[in-house]
Motif scaffolding. Structure first.
Motif, PDB file in Angstrom:
ATOM      1  N   ASN A 111     -26.796  26.986   5.454  1.00 37.43           N
ATOM      2  CA  ASN A 111     -27.253  25.859   6.266  1.00 37.43           C
ATOM      3  C   ASN A 111     -27.969  24.811   5.416  1.00 37.43           C
ATOM      4  O   ASN A 111     -28.549  23.876   5.957  1.00 37.43           O
ATOM      5  CB  ASN A 111     -28.205  26.352   7.371  1.00 37.43           C
ATOM      6  CG  ASN A 111     -27.488  27.201   8.397  1.00 37.43           C
ATOM      7  OD1 ASN A 111     -26.372  26.884   8.800  1.00 37.43           O
ATOM      8  ND2 ASN A 111     -28.122  28.293   8.826  1.00 37.43           N
ATOM      9  N   VAL A 112     -27.934  24.990   4.114  1.00 32.30           N
ATOM     10  CA  VAL A 112     -28.635  24.072   3.215  1.00 32.30           C
ATOM     11  C   VAL A 112     -27.965  22.701   3.236  1.00 32.30           C
ATOM     12  O   VAL A 112     -26.743  22.593   3.154  1.00 32.30           O
ATOM     13  CB  VAL A 112     -28.644  24.637   1.779  1.00 32.30           C
ATOM     14  CG1 VAL A 112     -29.179  23.598   0.792  1.00 32.30           C
ATOM     15  CG2 VAL A 112     -29.473  25.906   1.725  1.00 32.30           C
ATOM     16  N   ARG A 113     -28.778  21.666   3.365  1.00 30.79           N
ATOM     17  CA  ARG A 113     -28.290  20.291   3.271  1.00 30.79           C
ATOM     18  C   ARG A 113     -29.105  19.600   2.188  1.00 30.79           C
ATOM     19  O   ARG A 113     -30.322  19.473   2.311  1.00 30.79           O
ATOM     20  CB  ARG A 113     -28.442  19.545   4.598  1.00 30.79           C
ATOM     21  CG  ARG A 113     -27.789  20.242   5.774  1.00 30.79           C
ATOM     22  CD  ARG A 113     -26.285  20.279   5.668  1.00 30.79           C
ATOM     23  NE  ARG A 113     -25.707  18.947   5.668  1.00 30.79           N
ATOM     24  CZ  ARG A 113     -24.401  18.713   5.602  1.00 30.79           C
ATOM     25  NH1 ARG A 113     -23.557  19.726   5.483  1.00 30.79           N
ATOM     26  NH2 ARG A 113     -23.928  17.496   5.629  1.00 30.79           N
ATOM     27  N   LEU A 114     -28.458  19.180   1.122  1.00 33.29           N
ATOM     28  CA  LEU A 114     -29.160  18.644  -0.036  1.00 33.29           C
ATOM     29  C   LEU A 114     -29.293  17.126  -0.017  1.00 33.29           C
ATOM     30  O   LEU A 114     -29.932  16.552  -0.889  1.00 33.29           O
ATOM     31  CB  LEU A 114     -28.436  19.068  -1.318  1.00 33.29           C
ATOM     32  CG  LEU A 114     -28.356  20.581  -1.553  1.00 33.29           C
ATOM     33  CD1 LEU A 114     -27.466  20.877  -2.751  1.00 33.29           C
ATOM     34  CD2 LEU A 114     -29.742  21.168  -1.752  1.00 33.29           C
ATOM     35  N   TYR A 115     -28.692  16.479   0.996  1.00 31.95           N
ATOM     36  CA  TYR A 115     -28.720  15.022   1.053  1.00 31.95           C
ATOM     37  C   TYR A 115     -28.436  14.579   2.473  1.00 31.95           C
ATOM     38  O   TYR A 115     -27.997  15.356   3.325  1.00 31.95           O
ATOM     39  CB  TYR A 115     -27.701  14.407   0.088  1.00 31.95           C
ATOM     40  CG  TYR A 115     -26.475  15.277  -0.147  1.00 31.95           C
ATOM     41  CD1 TYR A 115     -25.455  15.358   0.797  1.00 31.95           C
ATOM     42  CD2 TYR A 115     -26.356  16.046  -1.297  1.00 31.95           C
ATOM     43  CE1 TYR A 115     -24.347  16.170   0.592  1.00 31.95           C
ATOM     44  CE2 TYR A 115     -25.253  16.868  -1.509  1.00 31.95           C
ATOM     45  CZ  TYR A 115     -24.259  16.919  -0.557  1.00 31.95           C
ATOM     46  OH  TYR A 115     -23.162  17.725  -0.753  1.00 31.95           O
ATOM     47  N   THR A 116     -28.667  13.317   2.726  1.00 33.33           N
ATOM     48  CA  THR A 116     -28.430  12.744   4.041  1.00 33.33           C
ATOM     49  C   THR A 116     -26.940  12.662   4.343  1.00 33.33           C
ATOM     50  O   THR A 116     -26.114  12.672   3.420  1.00 33.33           O
ATOM     51  CB  THR A 116     -29.053  11.335   4.121  1.00 33.33           C
ATOM     52  OG1 THR A 116     -28.771  10.765   5.408  1.00 33.33           O
ATOM     53  CG2 THR A 116     -28.443  10.413   3.061  1.00 33.33           C
ATOM     54  N   ASP A 117     -26.592  12.564   5.630  1.00 31.91           N
ATOM     55  CA  ASP A 117     -25.190  12.311   5.980  1.00 31.91           C
ATOM     56  C   ASP A 117     -24.996  10.881   6.470  1.00 31.91           C
ATOM     57  O   ASP A 117     -23.951  10.529   7.005  1.00 31.91           O
ATOM     58  CB  ASP A 117     -24.680  13.317   7.021  1.00 31.91           C
ATOM     59  CG  ASP A 117     -25.408  13.208   8.351  1.00 31.91           C
ATOM     60  OD1 ASP A 117     -26.338  12.381   8.455  1.00 31.91           O
ATOM     61  OD2 ASP A 117     -25.041  13.936   9.288  1.00 31.91           O
ATOM     62  N   ALA A 118     -26.016  10.039   6.264  1.00 32.69           N
ATOM     63  CA  ALA A 118     -25.909   8.633   6.646  1.00 32.69           C
ATOM     64  C   ALA A 118     -24.991   7.877   5.693  1.00 32.69           C
ATOM     65  O   ALA A 118     -24.918   8.183   4.499  1.00 32.69           O
ATOM     66  CB  ALA A 118     -27.289   7.986   6.670  1.00 32.69           C
TER      67      ALA A 118
END
Length: 473
Positions: A111-118
């Motif tokens: 579930n790791v997110r290392l950056y924005t999805d914008a």
């Protein structure tokens, strides 16, 4: 995930049918996946007082792979449909033959997110970006009357991927990228020299467009150009070299990093083949590949096979302890994948690739390292380079370097190239600084015709006995 993001299994192809086709393609195989991608990118270039280029690109497609043993069948298409997927499956299936393989276990979830999805391209209107480039041009020209040309670039992209696994797992990743670069040309007495600076990462454009950021970039580009304007021709011969912190880690990336990718070592074509557990660098040298650093250019939440990105120790205290692995090479070598299976796009099959590759710092002050250099070169900026993986031999050109005698930094030099081989250079490290730094976010890595964004880093280093290819008469 917002509705404006890529959603191929909602709008283009039924997920159950896609899974059925994929399973048919990999029946009797060792591995395989369906990789779907949409990519959008924008680049604006302001050069010599005018807009030189304004581009916007958009692409989407899929790649389907079936792997058995050392063979992989791969097919891709720009049309995401059941008919195109079925045709691709028939092609990829040819690599499986009569089957007989056992499907490898799927990647572990994360579930790791290392950056924005914008989307960084929506951070500012087109006109605002053009105004910014004009402002950078005027600012850089106003810094020094010797500035005769300025080039400024703002670029951003968003890559959206879905990876469907034969066991039914679905992994997605949304990867932004933004970058701002400035280069200047200065002239004095009929002599012209250039300097450049820039960088970025997996975030929006807003921070890069802030005046306190881009003004610093422009000043640094000018500083490098003015250094080169007074540079003397570089000497030639065997010399000790001090490498600066940060971007000079590109030498580590090329001369050592590629040689530690799994495919080269499985095929025994690397200068490091067969050396696992042996001393391959000086004591104190620890090298890692780490794709888990938030917002970095080379970071990935998951690789292009669905494996979570990892932090892999490659060399520890001078001893070779690990390679970077994708799923295929890891399986064939009997080790675990490290999250380094990367591809340029849906049109390419994955292979072991670096993410952010760097050397840990030591305990010596950089000033003491330079002071210990009796006769040599202090190199703090690098341009292009090349390496022969089979023997580790490299050639790198310096964009900013200085002559050092008796520990005193003297005149800048131009035309210097560093020549050596990776394993020998690693063993010849005599001092490691306490100033480890990562590059500003400018790296691109080429391998087998594929390009991916990467990061590099290192502390200040003293390397004994590199060959300097100079331009002095």
């Amino acid at each position: 995930m917002s509705s404006d993001h890529f959603a191929p299994f909602e709008t283009m192809i039924d997920p159950d049918r896609a899974l059925a086709v994929l399973r048919g393609a990999v029946a009797g195989a060792d591995d395989g996946e369906l990789f779907l991608e949409r990519r959008r990118s924008e680049a604006l270039v302001f050069d010599d007082g005018r807009v030189k280029n304004a581009s916007y690109d958009a692409s989407e497609g899929f790649g389907l792979r079936a792997v058995r043993g050392e063979v992989a069948g791969y097919a891709h298409a720009t049309e995401i449909s059941e008919a195109a997927l079925t045709r691709a499956a028939e092609t990829a299936r040819l690599a499986v033959g009569d089957g007989g393989g056992t499907l490898a276990a799927p990647p572990q979830g994360t579930n790791v997110r290392l950056y924005t999805d914008a989307d960084p391209m929506t951070d500012a209107p087109f006109a605002t970006k053009i105004d910014l480039l004009r402002e950078i041009d005027a600012f850089a020209r106003g810094l020094d009357p010797r500035v005769v040309q300025v080039s400024a670039t703002v670029a951003a992209s968003l890559q959206e991927v879905f990876i469907l696994r034969p066991e039914g797992g679905l992994v997605s990743d949304i990867r932004p990228m933004a970058r701002l670069n400035v280069s200047v040309i200065v002239e004095e007495g009929g002599r012209r020299e250039s300097g450049g600076m820039g960088g970025g990462g997996r975030y929006g454009l807003a921070g890069l467009m802030a005046p306190d950021h881009w003004q610093g970039v422009a000043r640094e580009a000018l500083r490098i150009a003015l250094v080169n304007l007074t540079a003397e021709h570089a000497p030639a011969g065997m010399m000790d070299v001090v490498l600066g912190a940060g971007w000079p880690g590109i030498l580590l990336h090329e001369a050592v990093g590629h040689g530690l990718e799994g495919d080269f070592n499985r095929k025994k074509t690397s200068a490091f083949s067969g050396l696992m557990g042996q001393q391959v660098a000086a004591r104190g040298v620890t090298v890692l590949d780490d794709g888990t650093i938030p917002d970095r250019r080379g970071s990935i939440s998951v690789d292009d096979e669905g494996t979570p990105s990892g932090k892999t120790v490659l060399i520890e205290d001078g001893v070779l302890v690990g390679y970077m692995q994708d799923r295929q090479n890891a399986r064939l070598m009997g080790v675990a994948p490290t999250g380094n299976g990367r591809r340029e796009s849906y049109a390419h099959s994955p292979m072991p690739r670096m993410t952010n590759t760097y050397m840990l710092g030591g305990d010596t002050a950089p000033s003491d390292i330079v002071a210990s250099l009796k006769d040599g070169i202090y190199a703090v900026g690098f341009g292009g380079g090349q390496v022969d993986i089979t023997n580790g031999k490299f050639v790198f050109s310096c964009t900013e370097a200085y002559r050092v005698r008796n520990g005193i930094i003297g005149a800048p030099v131009k035309g210097a190239t560093l020549i050596g081989d990776g394993p020998a250079a690693m063993r010849a490290i005599r001092a490691i600084g306490n100033d480890m730094a990562l590059d500003p976010g400018i790296g691109n890595c080429g391998k087998a015709g594929q390009w991916v964004p990467v990061g590099v880093g290192q502390p200040t280093l003293l390397i004994g006995g590199l060959t300097i290819g100079g331009s002095a008469a």
